[in-house]
Motif scaffolding. Structure first.
Motif, PDB file in Angstrom:
ATOM      1  N   ARG A 211      -9.208   6.274   3.864  1.00 26.48           N
ATOM      2  CA  ARG A 211      -7.929   5.489   3.850  1.00 26.48           C
ATOM      3  C   ARG A 211      -7.763   4.938   2.463  1.00 26.48           C
ATOM      4  O   ARG A 211      -6.413   4.648   2.408  1.00 26.48           O
ATOM      5  CB  ARG A 211      -8.255   4.561   4.991  1.00 26.48           C
ATOM      6  N   LEU A 212      -8.567   4.844   1.637  1.00 27.04           N
ATOM      7  CA  LEU A 212      -8.324   3.992   0.339  1.00 27.04           C
ATOM      8  C   LEU A 212      -8.064   5.143  -0.674  1.00 27.04           C
ATOM      9  O   LEU A 212      -7.552   4.550  -1.729  1.00 27.04           O
ATOM     10  CB  LEU A 212      -9.691   3.298  -0.060  1.00 27.04           C
ATOM     11  N   ALA A 213      -8.125   6.289  -0.530  1.00 25.20           N
ATOM     12  CA  ALA A 213      -7.656   7.113  -1.491  1.00 25.20           C
ATOM     13  C   ALA A 213      -6.454   7.310  -1.816  1.00 25.20           C
ATOM     14  O   ALA A 213      -5.372   7.073  -1.295  1.00 25.20           O
ATOM     15  CB  ALA A 213      -8.140   8.827  -1.064  1.00 25.20           C
ATOM     16  N   PRO A 214      -6.017   7.160  -3.289  1.00 26.58           N
ATOM     17  CA  PRO A 214      -4.761   7.436  -3.850  1.00 26.58           C
ATOM     18  C   PRO A 214      -4.029   8.643  -3.813  1.00 26.58           C
ATOM     19  O   PRO A 214      -3.006   8.798  -4.319  1.00 26.58           O
ATOM     20  CB  PRO A 214      -5.072   6.800  -5.301  1.00 26.58           C
ATOM     21  N   VAL A 215      -4.498   9.700  -3.350  1.00 24.89           N
ATOM     22  CA  VAL A 215      -3.971  10.900  -3.219  1.00 24.89           C
ATOM     23  C   VAL A 215      -4.196  11.381  -1.678  1.00 24.89           C
ATOM     24  O   VAL A 215      -5.282  11.077  -0.825  1.00 24.89           O
ATOM     25  CB  VAL A 215      -4.712  11.940  -4.216  1.00 24.89           C
ATOM     26  N   HIS A 216      -3.314  12.076  -1.208  1.00 28.59           N
ATOM     27  CA  HIS A 216      -3.374  12.929   0.387  1.00 28.59           C
ATOM     28  C   HIS A 216      -2.447  13.725   0.233  1.00 28.59           C
ATOM     29  O   HIS A 216      -1.662  14.121  -0.511  1.00 28.59           O
ATOM     30  CB  HIS A 216      -3.180  11.521   1.108  1.00 28.59           C
ATOM     31  N   PHE A 217      -2.649  14.660   1.372  1.00 31.22           N
ATOM     32  CA  PHE A 217      -1.603  15.575   1.632  1.00 31.22           C
ATOM     33  C   PHE A 217      -0.524  15.128   2.536  1.00 31.22           C
ATOM     34  O   PHE A 217      -0.625  14.900   3.682  1.00 31.22           O
ATOM     35  CB  PHE A 217      -2.476  16.836   2.208  1.00 31.22           C
ATOM     36  N   ARG A 218       0.786  14.802   1.933  1.00 36.45           N
ATOM     37  CA  ARG A 218       1.691  14.460   2.546  1.00 36.45           C
ATOM     38  C   ARG A 218       2.758  15.228   3.253  1.00 36.45           C
ATOM     39  O   ARG A 218       2.980  16.550   2.777  1.00 36.45           O
ATOM     40  CB  ARG A 218       2.611  13.678   1.584  1.00 36.45           C
ATOM     41  N   VAL A 219       2.917  15.034   4.601  1.00 36.38           N
ATOM     42  CA  VAL A 219       3.859  16.052   5.302  1.00 36.38           C
ATOM     43  C   VAL A 219       5.082  15.455   5.544  1.00 36.38           C
ATOM     44  O   VAL A 219       5.417  14.418   5.904  1.00 36.38           O
ATOM     45  CB  VAL A 219       3.355  16.159   6.780  1.00 36.38           C
ATOM     46  N   ASP A 220       6.171  16.182   5.123  1.00 33.27           N
ATOM     47  CA  ASP A 220       7.568  15.542   5.121  1.00 33.27           C
ATOM     48  C   ASP A 220       8.160  16.216   6.459  1.00 33.27           C
ATOM     49  O   ASP A 220       8.461  17.430   6.757  1.00 33.27           O
ATOM     50  CB  ASP A 220       8.356  16.335   4.287  1.00 33.27           C
ATOM     51  N   ARG A 221       8.277  15.478   7.529  1.00 29.69           N
ATOM     52  CA  ARG A 221       8.612  15.916   8.975  1.00 29.69           C
ATOM     53  C   ARG A 221       9.945  16.429   8.932  1.00 29.69           C
ATOM     54  O   ARG A 221      10.307  17.297   9.636  1.00 29.69           O
ATOM     55  CB  ARG A 221       8.729  14.631   9.876  1.00 29.69           C
ATOM     56  N   GLU A 222      10.827  16.075   8.296  1.00 26.15           N
ATOM     57  CA  GLU A 222      12.239  16.711   8.269  1.00 26.15           C
ATOM     58  C   GLU A 222      12.339  17.868   7.763  1.00 26.15           C
ATOM     59  O   GLU A 222      13.106  18.718   8.204  1.00 26.15           O
ATOM     60  CB  GLU A 222      13.294  15.666   7.500  1.00 26.15           C
ATOM     61  N   ARG A 269      -0.130   8.255  -3.736  1.00 30.64           N
ATOM     62  CA  ARG A 269       0.120   7.180  -2.916  1.00 30.64           C
ATOM     63  C   ARG A 269      -0.317   5.776  -3.237  1.00 30.64           C
ATOM     64  O   ARG A 269      -1.474   5.736  -4.105  1.00 30.64           O
ATOM     65  CB  ARG A 269      -0.149   7.231  -1.361  1.00 30.64           C
ATOM     66  N   SER A 270       0.088   4.760  -2.810  1.00 31.26           N
ATOM     67  CA  SER A 270      -0.778   3.307  -3.020  1.00 31.26           C
ATOM     68  C   SER A 270      -2.261   3.515  -2.376  1.00 31.26           C
ATOM     69  O   SER A 270      -2.175   4.068  -1.000  1.00 31.26           O
ATOM     70  CB  SER A 270       0.182   2.292  -2.664  1.00 31.26           C
ATOM     71  N   VAL A 271      -2.997   2.968  -2.871  1.00 31.05           N
ATOM     72  CA  VAL A 271      -4.483   2.904  -2.317  1.00 31.05           C
ATOM     73  C   VAL A 271      -4.395   1.898  -1.015  1.00 31.05           C
ATOM     74  O   VAL A 271      -5.325   2.051  -0.093  1.00 31.05           O
ATOM     75  CB  VAL A 271      -5.407   2.148  -3.227  1.00 31.05           C
ATOM     76  N   ASN A 272      -3.223   1.088  -0.949  1.00 31.58           N
ATOM     77  CA  ASN A 272      -3.335   0.361   0.220  1.00 31.58           C
ATOM     78  C   ASN A 272      -2.590   0.770   1.486  1.00 31.58           C
ATOM     79  O   ASN A 272      -2.405   0.058   2.416  1.00 31.58           O
ATOM     80  CB  ASN A 272      -2.720  -1.111  -0.340  1.00 31.58           C
ATOM     81  N   ALA A 273      -1.582   1.849   1.095  1.00 32.43           N
ATOM     82  CA  ALA A 273      -0.709   2.187   1.877  1.00 32.43           C
ATOM     83  C   ALA A 273      -1.050   2.715   3.354  1.00 32.43           C
ATOM     84  O   ALA A 273      -0.660   2.249   4.166  1.00 32.43           O
ATOM     85  CB  ALA A 273       0.006   3.447   1.461  1.00 32.43           C
ATOM     86  N   GLU A 274      -2.214   3.339   3.695  1.00 37.58           N
ATOM     87  CA  GLU A 274      -2.686   3.841   4.825  1.00 37.58           C
ATOM     88  C   GLU A 274      -2.940   2.541   5.650  1.00 37.58           C
ATOM     89  O   GLU A 274      -2.882   2.511   6.925  1.00 37.58           O
ATOM     90  CB  GLU A 274      -3.633   4.623   4.814  1.00 37.58           C
ATOM     91  N   ILE A 275      -3.742   1.776   5.127  1.00 39.40           N
ATOM     92  CA  ILE A 275      -3.997   0.458   5.811  1.00 39.40           C
ATOM     93  C   ILE A 275      -2.908  -0.459   6.121  1.00 39.40           C
ATOM     94  O   ILE A 275      -2.933  -0.880   7.286  1.00 39.40           O
ATOM     95  CB  ILE A 275      -5.179  -0.175   5.189  1.00 39.40           C
ATOM     96  N   LEU A 276      -2.307  -0.753   5.199  1.00 37.22           N
ATOM     97  CA  LEU A 276      -0.968  -1.570   5.420  1.00 37.22           C
ATOM     98  C   LEU A 276       0.149  -1.171   6.446  1.00 37.22           C
ATOM     99  O   LEU A 276       0.686  -1.779   7.009  1.00 37.22           O
ATOM    100  CB  LEU A 276      -0.305  -1.964   4.159  1.00 37.22           C
ATOM    101  N   THR A 277       0.123   0.141   6.487  1.00 38.05           N
ATOM    102  CA  THR A 277       1.345   0.891   7.062  1.00 38.05           C
ATOM    103  C   THR A 277       0.645   1.340   8.500  1.00 38.05           C
ATOM    104  O   THR A 277       1.458   1.908   9.381  1.00 38.05           O
ATOM    105  CB  THR A 277       2.188   2.125   6.559  1.00 38.05           C
TER     106      THR A 277
END
Length: 480
Positions: A211-222, A269-277
């Protein structure tokens, strides 16, 4: 007549040209509007060069097998042996001094790339599943509590048989886990990593830290929904619905889905993004694993060998038994796979030793975990938020603490080789301070929706939980 023929044919040609142009426009529409950055290109390269990743995985399998199996059948190292002259010592240093500490660090920095690209258990489990019986996954395997139970039991059993010190114990723990992964893979799933998804003892830990990783595979739903035409399903080894992927906790970052439907790409992404969102998405099993596993059992497991309280506990237990004329708990372990027994190394546990280890780890885990749970629950109640999601703010401190605990073995091996590290206290202090400040920052973000007065009151209790863990680690690193 010829002119009329061309005039009659012109509308047909024009319609065909227009259709071609519209198709081309559709394709361009779903292409990236700007040149892909380096991360996105890296993700696409992982998707294209799957064969190279398989070669890397099987190379790790061979290396892992050699270091786990061979030392278990060699005699114990003699006095004067070193990492460079003795395979057993080299294997211990490779596994517990380098392998595991930096696997933990890699998860926090890169997500679960270890799982998807390097893990030998994952590669073997998927191979067995692809060539196995292919049965349906039973409900008991899908129970969400297995990662918690498996992590706690494996950690405690490893301490009882001294998994960090002896290759036979390492073969039993690591080799046993690998055999179980292969058996589960052969029985269930069709080319999927059933073991990794549901039963792996460290899967839950990796999910928390990713959850803290600054990279991830992002999915654009649209983009996914607008993509023209039909596409085949992604071969997702950990059985994830890629379309609904919204974080790095469960994703193994293998790259197989990169570029799928023009909607999936490796991104920063932000390292805090997954936890804060993800305030409403924290399962109770993950919260329990974090509080009582990483901040309870794991700390106690790293602590008991250097704790003066453990020595006092064992001494008083022995005195009490002798006073009652009860002597069987002072007898030696009958087998190394029950309790540590290595006469050649003058290292033999008694039943009292085993009971003292269990009592110490259990007591510390319950006290630390219970205190953290109580403080976080009070904080969440004051802020009128979910305690499980608030607990996720402690993940950085838990992850850095896990790295510090595992790196203690790195330091011990290097000291035995005569390598001194004068900067070590400062480095440890900096890492611990980083974990504390990072967790406090996440706590503020998670409490942000509360009114100012409630936010202050809630943050006091949350900060108290962070302070307790920080003090415990400081005592272990600088006092004991």
């Amino acid at each position: 007549m010829q002119t009329r023929k061309h005039c009659r044919a012109w509308p047909v040609w024009l319609l065909q040209k227009r259709a071609d142009m519209e198709a081309a426009t559709q394709i361009i529409r779903f292409m990236p509007r700007h040149r892909k950055d380096a991360l996105a290109r890296l993700g696409d390269a992982m998707q294209r060069h799957r064969r190279a990743i398989l070669v890397l995985q099987w190379s790790v399998v061979a290396f892992y097998t050699a270091l786990v199996v061979v030392p278990a059948f060699l005699p114990l190292p003699q006095t004067g042996a070193t990492i460079l002259t003795n395979l057993t010592l080299f294997a211990q240093f490779a596994f517990w001094g380098i392998w595991w500490p930096f696997v933990i660090l890699s998860i926090m920095l890169l997500g679960r790339v270890w799982c998807g690209v390097l893990c030998p258990e994952g590669a073997l489990a998927e191979f067995a599943s692809r060539h196995g019986r292919g049965g349906a996954i039973p409900k008991w395997i899908r129970w969400s509590g297995w990662p918690v139970v498996a992590f706690i039991l494996t950690t405690i059993y490893g301490q009882l048989i001294s998994v960090y010190d002896y290759p036979q114990a390492a073969l039993l723990i690591l080799g046993g886990s690998t055999v179980a992964a292969v058996v589960i893979g052969w029985l269930y799933g069709k080319g999927k990593r059933v073991w990794c998804r549901y039963l792996c003892p460290v899967s839950g830990v990796f999910g928390l830290l990713a959850r803290l990783a600054p990279v991830h595979f992002r999915v654009d739903r649209e983009s996914w929904e607008r993509y023209p035409g039909r596409t085949g399903a992604v071969n997702c080894a950990p059985l994830l619905g890629v379309k609904h992927l919204d974080g790095a906790a469960e994703c193994h970052a293998c790259g197989r889905c990169s570029g799928h439907r023009g909607a999936v790409q490796l991104a920063a992404r932000s390292v805090n993004a997954e936890i804060l969102t993800g305030k409403q998405h924290a399962p109770i099993a993950e919260a329990v694993l974090l509080i009582f596993g990483l901040l309870g059992v794991a700390i106690a497991a790293f602590q008991w060998t250097v704790s003066p309280w453990f020595i006092q506990l064992k001494q008083r237990g022995a005195e009490w038994l002798v006073a009652l004329d009860i002597f069987w708990p002072l007898e030696e372990s009958p087998a190394w796979w029950l309790l540590t027994r290595y006469p050649a190394a003058n290292d033999i546990f008694t039943w009292l030793d085993g009971a003292a280890i269990l009592a110490y780890i259990g007591t510390v885990a319950l006290i630390l975990g219970g205190a953290v749970l109580a403080l976080v629950s009070i904080s969440a109640r004051l802020a009128r938020t979910d305690w499980r999601s608030l607990a996720m703010g402690l993940t950085p401190l838990a992850g850095i603490g896990l790295f510090l605990g595992l790196s203690m073995m790195t330091v011990n091996h290097l000291r035995a080789e005569g390598v001194l590290l004068p900067w070590l206290p400062w480095a440890r202090g900096a890492l611990l301070g980083l974990g504390i400040l990072w967790s406090l920052r996440l706590g503020l973000g998670l409490l942000h929706d509360a009114s100012p007065l409630r936010q202050v009151a809630a943050f006091v209790f949350y900060a108290a939980a962070v302070a307790i863990i920080g003090i415990v680690w400081s005592i272990q690193l600088y006092v004991w």
